[in-house]
Design a protein around this motif. Structure first.
Motif, PDB file in Angstrom:
ATOM      1  N   SER A 409      -1.119  -6.249   9.453  1.00 28.07           N
ATOM      2  CA  SER A 409      -2.383  -6.006   8.924  1.00 28.07           C
ATOM      3  C   SER A 409      -2.567  -5.096   7.942  1.00 28.07           C
ATOM      4  O   SER A 409      -1.946  -3.924   8.016  1.00 28.07           O
ATOM      5  CB  SER A 409      -3.770  -5.897  10.077  1.00 28.07           C
ATOM      6  N   GLY A 410      -3.429  -5.438   6.905  1.00 29.71           N
ATOM      7  CA  GLY A 410      -3.450  -4.165   5.861  1.00 29.71           C
ATOM      8  C   GLY A 410      -2.746  -4.466   4.744  1.00 29.71           C
ATOM      9  O   GLY A 410      -3.043  -4.322   3.661  1.00 29.71           O
ATOM     10  N   VAL A 411      -1.539  -4.812   4.994  1.00 30.80           N
ATOM     11  CA  VAL A 411      -0.614  -5.074   3.743  1.00 30.80           C
ATOM     12  C   VAL A 411       0.120  -6.207   4.284  1.00 30.80           C
ATOM     13  O   VAL A 411       0.802  -6.486   5.028  1.00 30.80           O
ATOM     14  CB  VAL A 411       0.468  -3.779   3.911  1.00 30.80           C
ATOM     15  N   SER A 412      -0.216  -7.106   3.277  1.00 27.75           N
ATOM     16  CA  SER A 412       0.120  -8.467   3.625  1.00 27.75           C
ATOM     17  C   SER A 412       1.671  -8.795   2.912  1.00 27.75           C
ATOM     18  O   SER A 412       2.399  -7.720   2.208  1.00 27.75           O
ATOM     19  CB  SER A 412      -0.318  -9.837   2.701  1.00 27.75           C
ATOM     20  N   ALA A 413       2.246  -9.841   3.034  1.00 24.51           N
ATOM     21  CA  ALA A 413       3.779 -10.217   2.782  1.00 24.51           C
ATOM     22  C   ALA A 413       3.817  -9.745   1.248  1.00 24.51           C
ATOM     23  O   ALA A 413       4.936  -9.299   0.870  1.00 24.51           O
ATOM     24  CB  ALA A 413       3.933 -11.527   3.015  1.00 24.51           C
ATOM     25  N   VAL A 414       2.926  -9.615   0.346  1.00 21.45           N
ATOM     26  CA  VAL A 414       3.017  -9.533  -1.089  1.00 21.45           C
ATOM     27  C   VAL A 414       2.508  -8.037  -1.422  1.00 21.45           C
ATOM     28  O   VAL A 414       2.469  -7.919  -2.516  1.00 21.45           O
ATOM     29  CB  VAL A 414       2.209 -10.520  -1.863  1.00 21.45           C
ATOM     30  N   GLY A 415       2.419  -7.163  -0.378  1.00 24.28           N
ATOM     31  CA  GLY A 415       2.258  -5.956  -0.640  1.00 24.28           C
ATOM     32  C   GLY A 415       0.707  -5.605  -0.610  1.00 24.28           C
ATOM     33  O   GLY A 415       0.318  -4.474   0.016  1.00 24.28           O
ATOM     34  N   TYR A 416       0.088  -6.303  -1.298  1.00 26.51           N
ATOM     35  CA  TYR A 416      -1.334  -6.258  -1.114  1.00 26.51           C
ATOM     36  C   TYR A 416      -2.225  -7.641  -0.766  1.00 26.51           C
ATOM     37  O   TYR A 416      -1.457  -8.430  -0.118  1.00 26.51           O
ATOM     38  CB  TYR A 416      -2.003  -5.692  -2.643  1.00 26.51           C
ATOM     39  N   ASP A 417      -3.744  -7.393  -0.601  1.00 23.80           N
ATOM     40  CA  ASP A 417      -4.339  -8.471   0.087  1.00 23.80           C
ATOM     41  C   ASP A 417      -5.564  -8.755  -0.872  1.00 23.80           C
ATOM     42  O   ASP A 417      -5.598  -8.350  -2.102  1.00 23.80           O
ATOM     43  CB  ASP A 417      -4.591  -8.124   1.229  1.00 23.80           C
ATOM     44  N   LEU A 418      -6.368  -9.705  -0.582  1.00 21.15           N
ATOM     45  CA  LEU A 418      -7.233 -10.286  -1.201  1.00 21.15           C
ATOM     46  C   LEU A 418      -8.630  -9.681  -0.866  1.00 21.15           C
ATOM     47  O   LEU A 418      -8.891  -9.438   0.369  1.00 21.15           O
ATOM     48  CB  LEU A 418      -7.386 -11.931  -0.888  1.00 21.15           C
ATOM     49  N   ILE A 419      -9.472  -9.280  -1.690  1.00 23.78           N
ATOM     50  CA  ILE A 419     -10.582  -8.589  -1.750  1.00 23.78           C
ATOM     51  C   ILE A 419     -11.571  -9.377  -0.971  1.00 23.78           C
ATOM     52  O   ILE A 419     -12.418  -8.963  -0.029  1.00 23.78           O
ATOM     53  CB  ILE A 419     -11.341  -7.892  -2.881  1.00 23.78           C
ATOM     54  N   GLU A 420     -11.220 -10.626  -1.062  1.00 20.38           N
ATOM     55  CA  GLU A 420     -12.420 -11.613  -0.509  1.00 20.38           C
ATOM     56  C   GLU A 420     -11.948 -11.714   0.973  1.00 20.38           C
ATOM     57  O   GLU A 420     -13.140 -11.995   1.824  1.00 20.38           O
ATOM     58  CB  GLU A 420     -11.744 -13.150  -0.958  1.00 20.38           C
ATOM     59  N   ARG A 421     -11.002 -11.098   1.512  1.00 15.07           N
ATOM     60  CA  ARG A 421     -10.900 -11.081   3.070  1.00 15.07           C
ATOM     61  C   ARG A 421     -11.814  -9.988   3.645  1.00 15.07           C
ATOM     62  O   ARG A 421     -12.460 -10.134   4.558  1.00 15.07           O
ATOM     63  CB  ARG A 421      -9.378 -10.264   3.377  1.00 15.07           C
ATOM     64  N   ASP A 422     -12.207  -9.029   2.975  1.00 14.99           N
ATOM     65  CA  ASP A 422     -13.188  -7.877   3.300  1.00 14.99           C
ATOM     66  C   ASP A 422     -14.680  -8.287   3.148  1.00 14.99           C
ATOM     67  O   ASP A 422     -15.511  -8.347   4.216  1.00 14.99           O
ATOM     68  CB  ASP A 422     -13.347  -6.659   2.221  1.00 14.99           C
ATOM     69  N   LEU A 423     -14.892  -9.408   2.199  1.00 17.20           N
ATOM     70  CA  LEU A 423     -16.151 -10.013   1.917  1.00 17.20           C
ATOM     71  C   LEU A 423     -16.519 -10.992   3.192  1.00 17.20           C
ATOM     72  O   LEU A 423     -17.379 -11.273   3.951  1.00 17.20           O
ATOM     73  CB  LEU A 423     -16.391 -10.818   0.667  1.00 17.20           C
ATOM     74  N   ALA A 424     -15.009 -11.568   3.506  1.00 17.93           N
ATOM     75  CA  ALA A 424     -15.459 -12.685   4.624  1.00 17.93           C
ATOM     76  C   ALA A 424     -15.604 -11.906   6.050  1.00 17.93           C
ATOM     77  O   ALA A 424     -16.541 -12.397   6.857  1.00 17.93           O
ATOM     78  CB  ALA A 424     -14.095 -13.284   4.686  1.00 17.93           C
ATOM     79  N   GLY A 425     -14.971 -10.686   6.130  1.00 21.88           N
ATOM     80  CA  GLY A 425     -15.136 -10.032   7.357  1.00 21.88           C
ATOM     81  C   GLY A 425     -16.709  -9.592   7.595  1.00 21.88           C
ATOM     82  O   GLY A 425     -17.294  -9.440   8.622  1.00 21.88           O
TER      83      GLY A 425
END
Ligand SMILES: Nc1ncnc2c1ncn2[C@@H]1O[C@H](COP(=O)(O)OP(=O)(O)O)[C@@H](O)[C@H]1O
Ligand SMILES: O=P(O)(O)O[C@H]1O[C@H](CO)[C@@H](O[C@H]2O[C@H](CO)[C@@H](O)[C@H](O)[C@H]2O)[C@H](O)[C@H]1O
Length: 547
Positions: A409-425
């Motif tokens: 969690s927090g650091v995806s396979a590509v190093g960073y993640d999508l801000i949309e994940r936080d919106l969904a949360g």
């Protein structure tokens, strides 16, 4: 050498399953000490020990601070782990084990270890003060008797201790489940402080430690079996190898030798984070769920929460960078999200029913996405409980550890993640608050509080979501009004709802229906009214609401 009966591990095997943070559905059977730290107690009233244990053969690595005392401490009676008898016939005295995070002697010693940038065991355990904490005068940390401290109540994954009476109010979060590498909660806080972000509480320091996760031989960091009275040292703890430099490395702690012999097996990680504490803070979950239960709107706050998240994302991008994913990253991102969805679905299928076809259809849609949005550091387990209102009006975000059930969690396979994940949360969280209000309504038709019917609850959550997305859009300059309509956003909402089902199955079975219903809606076959889907069993008991 006299032993203690029961041993500290025997006590802990009984005590751990009752701890909220331990969060295991199966009882542990074995604890192997794989590292630790012995702190000096200036008053020599207690042995102060931070154990690092591996649970069972391949289980999690956990952190268990304890204090060992010769006498019972009435003020700590709620935190007694157990009492033992020495096996010595000459001196069969008792020993009392307490939860160290509740013991002012332990907490004070811990604060000093960070503040002094102390080092132990050939620098394998390090106190690391940040943001000027190390410049505080030593007198700014009160004596144990004057330390006003309280363990944060509620459903925490770690143990957070509030401290008042120091130069500034502080909160120490003792991490309970340890992971190797730079802890994302610590590194995110430090990164945001480095760009002077006002969206978080200032980080004051941490303790890094080394442990041997696969140790097959039990380390013996703590001779709780003390020496015989006629031995030259009473305990041997006063000469442990801290950086005070007064004493040589103590033979009582065999970590140094063990570390030297097994260097290749060692990992390093953080044991805690120390931050500024806001005494009057209220978290958005308490505020939002109370509003819902009372039947009040929460859209003004939801708008502010949206703006807060936009500012947080802006600061995270400044501190850690952001990038448009290239083709390879897009493929990786879709693959990772698909894998997470399948994992979540696997956990939840029993509760939500067979939706395999719809899931695979969504995953197929994901692979069609031509370009993925910007990638950057995000919160990654954002919900209402992770945002606190401080000083009456200023929202700040806490707890960047990611989803406790996921290692990546927090650091995806590509190093960073999508801000949309936080919106969904956050959208999922409004749904939870509304569901709580409906649950109170449902559980107690006589309830005088105007809790919400199912339709009203849906409306309440939808209004919050609209206001939140409007606030986010206004602050970030990106229109989010249609969030949730595209395949990627639906996938992120579903990913969160499925994760929540898994989380609730482990932690709070009587909440499972909330995310399960959301997952069913998100997976509803096209054209089918979600209301026709089977509704999970209602919950009889009302959740206690605290103001
Ligand atoms: N800096 C702070 N000031 C005030 N309250 C805080 C602060 N940091 C955390 N809290 C409170 O402490 C609780 C636990 O913190 P959190 O970081 O979420 O721990 P955990 O990882 O155990 O869930 C939160 O619910 C929040 O209300
Ligand atoms: O705060 P944590 O990092 O421990 O997060 C975990 O626990 C949360 C519950 O305490 C859980 O959040 C879920 O329940 C909330 C209501 O209690 C709700 O507001 C969230 O939207 C919902 O996800 C979180 O998922 C879990 O990772």
């Amino acid at each position: 050498m006299p032993q203690l009966s029961p041993t500290v591990e025997e006590h802990l095997l009984e005590w751990l399953p009752a701890q909220r943070w331990f969060a295991s559905t199966t009882a542990p059977t074995e604890l192997t000490c794989v590292g630790g730290l012995v702190l000096p107690d200036p008053e020599e009233a207690a042995q102060l020990i931070s154990y690092i244990y591996r649970v069972d053969e391949n289980g999690p690595i956990i952190h268990v601070p304890i204090t060992v005392r010769d006498e019972q401490v009435p003020a700590l009676s709620d935190h007694l782990i157990g009492e033992s008898q020495r096996t010595s016939r000459r001196n069969p005295a008792k020993k009392y084990f307490y939860d160290g995070t509740a013991d002012p002697a332990f907490v004070t010693a811990w604060l000093h270890f960070v503040h002094n940038a102390d080092r132990a065991y050939a620098d394998r355990v390090l106190g690391q003060p940040a943001a000027g904490f190390g410049l505080w005068p030593t007198s700014a940390i009160p004596e144990p008797e004057k330390l006003a401290m309280t363990i944060q109540p509620g459903e925490q994954s770690n143990t957070s201790v509030r401290i008042e009476g120091a130069q500034e109010p502080l909160i120490i979060k003792f991490f309970r489940h340890l992971s190797p590498g730079n802890d994302v909660d610590v590194s995110t806080g430090l990164g945001l402080d480095s760009v002077r972000s006002e969206m978080v509480a200032t980080t004051y320091g941490t303790i890094s430690a080394t442990w041997a996760p696969d140790a097959t031989t039990e380390l013996e960091p703590v001779p709780v079996q003390e020496r015989e009275p006629e031995d030259s040292l009473d305990y041997g703890f006063s000469d442990n190898a801290l950086s005070t430099g007064q004493q040589p490395v103590a033979e009582v702690f065999n970590l140094v030798e063990h570390f030297a012999a097994k260097e290749h097996e060692l990992v390093t990680g953080q044991l805690c984070v120390l931050r500024h504490f806001y005494p009057q803070a209220q978290d958005a979950w308490s505020l939002g769920s109370l509003a819902a239960v009372r039947g009040y709107g929460f859209t003004v706050e939801a708008d502010e929460l949206g703006r807060t998240l936009a500012r947080l994302h802006r600061d995270l991008a400044v501190a850690f960078g952001a990038q448009e994913p290239d083709e390879q990253q897009r493929i990786q991102l879709v693959a990772q999200l698909s894998e997470r969805l399948r994992w979540g679905y696997h956990q939840a299928e029993e509760v939500i029913g067979d939706h395999r076809l719809e899931l695979e259809a969504l995953i197929a849609e994901l692979t069609e996405i031509a370009t993925a949005p910007q990638l950057q550091r995000i919160h990654s387990d954002l919900h209402l409980g992770q945002i606190i209102r401080t000083d009456g009006h200023h929202w700040r975000v806490i707890d960047f550890e990611g989803e406790p059930l996921r290692a990546d969690s927090g650091v995806s396979a590509v190093g960073y993640d999508l801000i949309e994940r936080d919106l969904a949360g956050m959208l999922r969280s409004f749904d939870y608050a509304a569901a709580l209000a409906h649950r109170v309504y449902f559980a107690d038709q006589q309830n005088t509080a105007p809790a919400l019917s199912q339709t009203e609850a849906r409306e309440w959550a939808e209004n919050c979501a609209k206001a939140f997305l409007a606030g986010y859009g206004a602050e970030s300059g990106s229109d989010r009004t249609d969030f949730g309509t595209g395949a990627l956003e639906r996938a992120l909402l579903l990913d969160k709802a499925l994760y929540e089902v898994a989380y609730e199955l482990t932690h709070r079975q009587d909440w499972v229906h909330v995310p399960a219903l959301a997952a069913q809606r998100l997976l509803a076959p096209e054209g089918k009214d979600p209301a026709e889907l089977p509704t999970p069993a209602p919950v009889p008991a009302a959740q206690e609401i605290t103001e």
